[in-house]
Design an enzyme around this catalytic site. Structure first.
Site, mmCIF file in Angstrom:
data_model
loop_
_atom_site.group_PDB
_atom_site.id
_atom_site.type_symbol
_atom_site.label_atom_id
_atom_site.label_comp_id
_atom_site.label_asym_id
_atom_site.label_seq_id
_atom_site.Cartn_x
_atom_site.Cartn_y
_atom_site.Cartn_z
ATOM 1 N N GLY A 291 -7.513 -5.159 7.075
ATOM 2 C CA GLY A 291 -6.949 -4.187 8.000
ATOM 3 C C GLY A 291 -7.739 -4.041 9.295
ATOM 4 O O GLY A 291 -7.522 -3.109 10.063
ATOM 5 N N GLU B 31 -10.974 -11.161 -1.056
ATOM 6 C CA GLU B 31 -10.672 -10.341 0.115
ATOM 7 C C GLU B 31 -11.967 -9.731 0.661
ATOM 8 O O GLU B 31 -12.413 -8.686 0.167
ATOM 9 C CB GLU B 31 -9.726 -9.207 -0.270
ATOM 10 C CG GLU B 31 -8.392 -9.671 -0.800
ATOM 11 C CD GLU B 31 -7.324 -8.617 -0.563
ATOM 12 O OE1 GLU B 31 -6.329 -8.944 0.084
ATOM 13 O OE2 GLU B 31 -7.502 -7.466 -0.996
ATOM 14 N N SER C 158 -6.498 -9.691 6.910
ATOM 15 C CA SER C 158 -5.929 -9.922 8.248
ATOM 16 C C SER C 158 -5.281 -11.296 8.403
ATOM 17 O O SER C 158 -5.397 -11.940 9.446
ATOM 18 C CB SER C 158 -6.993 -9.695 9.327
ATOM 19 O OG SER C 158 -7.424 -8.342 9.301
ATOM 20 N N LYS D 88 0.844 -1.213 0.000
ATOM 21 C CA LYS D 88 0.000 0.000 0.000
ATOM 22 C C LYS D 88 0.878 1.262 0.000
ATOM 23 O O LYS D 88 1.968 1.248 -0.559
ATOM 24 C CB LYS D 88 -0.961 -0.022 1.187
ATOM 25 C CG LYS D 88 -1.727 -1.343 1.275
ATOM 26 C CD LYS D 88 -2.867 -1.302 2.237
ATOM 27 C CE LYS D 88 -3.491 -2.688 2.319
ATOM 28 N NZ LYS D 88 -4.744 -2.715 3.048
ATOM 29 N N HIS E 175 -8.356 -3.891 -6.087
ATOM 30 C CA HIS E 175 -8.306 -3.919 -4.619
ATOM 31 C C HIS E 175 -9.464 -3.102 -4.070
ATOM 32 O O HIS E 175 -9.842 -2.078 -4.636
ATOM 33 C CB HIS E 175 -6.963 -3.359 -4.131
ATOM 34 C CG HIS E 175 -6.761 -3.607 -2.666
ATOM 35 N ND1 HIS E 175 -7.305 -2.792 -1.705
ATOM 36 C CD2 HIS E 175 -6.112 -4.597 -2.011
ATOM 37 C CE1 HIS E 175 -6.985 -3.274 -0.514
ATOM 38 N NE2 HIS E 175 -6.255 -4.366 -0.668
ATOM 39 N N GLU F 150 -9.695 -1.044 -1.791
ATOM 40 C CA GLU F 150 -9.403 0.386 -1.549
ATOM 41 C C GLU F 150 -9.471 1.178 -2.848
ATOM 42 O O GLU F 150 -9.863 2.351 -2.846
ATOM 43 C CB GLU F 150 -8.037 0.523 -0.862
ATOM 44 C CG GLU F 150 -8.111 0.065 0.590
ATOM 45 C CD GLU F 150 -6.839 -0.512 1.160
ATOM 46 O OE1 GLU F 150 -5.754 -0.267 0.594
ATOM 47 O OE2 GLU F 150 -6.916 -1.235 2.175
HETATM 48 C C1 PEP Z 1 -5.040 -6.100 1.761
HETATM 49 O O1 PEP Z 1 -5.074 -4.900 1.857
HETATM 50 O O2 PEP Z 1 -4.999 -6.635 0.639
HETATM 51 C C2 PEP Z 1 -5.076 -6.889 2.988
HETATM 52 C C3 PEP Z 1 -5.390 -8.152 2.917
HETATM 53 O O3 PEP Z 1 -4.783 -6.208 4.150
HETATM 54 P P1 PEP Z 1 -4.618 -6.852 5.627
HETATM 55 O O4 PEP Z 1 -3.812 -8.105 5.490
HETATM 56 O O5 PEP Z 1 -3.927 -5.792 6.425
HETATM 57 O O6 PEP Z 1 -6.007 -7.122 6.111
#
Ligand code: PEP
Length: 250
Positions: A173, A167, A213, A11, A95, A97
């Protein structure tokens, strides 16, 4: 056959010197002799340097995003051929985000996938439901729609260049992880829908990563599920010992 992959999404973290420090730590700590592809995705400004730094290692470099146009008046954007020109052949697209903060729709993301594939790049395509979708039991539909709208226009042959990252947005996060059973349910569903749209060979050959996570203490259980082929790691990818432990858990 599909590969096992652990990819770290850095990121908007790590400047140039911090990038070198983390890469050196990874070179030192990552387990050797494992049948797993390891990928890191630093910020755009550090990609070229990361590629040079990692020469002679098995660690690959990916970009976190790219623009769908070949080039032109798109201030602040980066094209596929710019990435290739510095040795980056893999790109993360979709992603959550990017979908959320930058309003990238499935149509835009499908365009990005097309551009990346036109350049023979490999795409790690992210999908995943929000908490409200899980609570309203719409999560299978949401994942299906993202899969269909982003990827189901591709030909069978193009799927060779596609990796999927499931995801769940509520697990990114947040410290909240999907249980291994929840992850397996969606991964199996994704594979089943790929088979329905294409065939068993495409479905069986597509790597499907879990992200949300993943930490050293939960990676082994998640990775042990039959349809989980590795992980896309955020926070834990910024700590070399944690990322190395997650790779070792494959
Ligand atoms: C990500 O942003 O792709 C992700 C999985 O983040 P985290 O592992 O921090 O949850």
């Amino acid at each position: 056959m599909r590969h096992q992959i652990v990819a770290g999404n850095w990121k908007m973290h790590k400047n140039l010197s911090e990038t070198h420090v983390l890469l050196d730590e990874l070179i030192e700590l990552l387990p050797t002799g494992k049948e797993v592809e390891v990928i890191v995705a630093p910020a755009f400004t550090n990609l070229a340097s990361a590629v040079n730094h990692l020469e002679g290692t098995n660690i690959q470099v990916a970009a976190q995003n790219m623009h769908q146009a070949e080039g032109g008046a798109f201030t602040g954007e980066i094209s596929a051929q710019m990435l290739l020109s510095v040795g980056v052949e893999t790109v993360i697209i979709g992603h959550s985000e990017r979908r959320h903060y930058f309003k990238e729709t499935d149509a835009i993301l499908a365009d990005k996938v097309n551009t990346a594939l036109r350049h023979n790049m490999r795409v790690i395509y992210c999908i995943g439901e929000e908490l409200k979708d899980r609570e309203s039991k719409q999560y299978l539909n949401v994942n299906f729609n993202q899969l269909r709208d982003g990827l189901f226009h591709l030909s069978k042959a193009q799927w060779e260049h596609i990796v999927i990252a499931y995801e769940p947005v509520w697990a990114i996060g947040t410290g909240e992880t999907a249980t291994p059973e929840q992850a397996q349910e969606i991964h199996a569903f994704i594979r089943q829908e790929i088979e329905r749209q294409y065939d068993k060979t495409v479905a069986e050959n597509t790597s499907i990563l879990y992200g949300g996570s993943v930490k050293p203490n939960n990676a082994k259980e998640i990775f042990s599920k039959p349809d989980v082929d590795g992980g896309l790691i955020g926070g834990a990818a910024l700590v070399a010992a944690d990322f190395a432990a997650i790779v070792a858990a494959i």
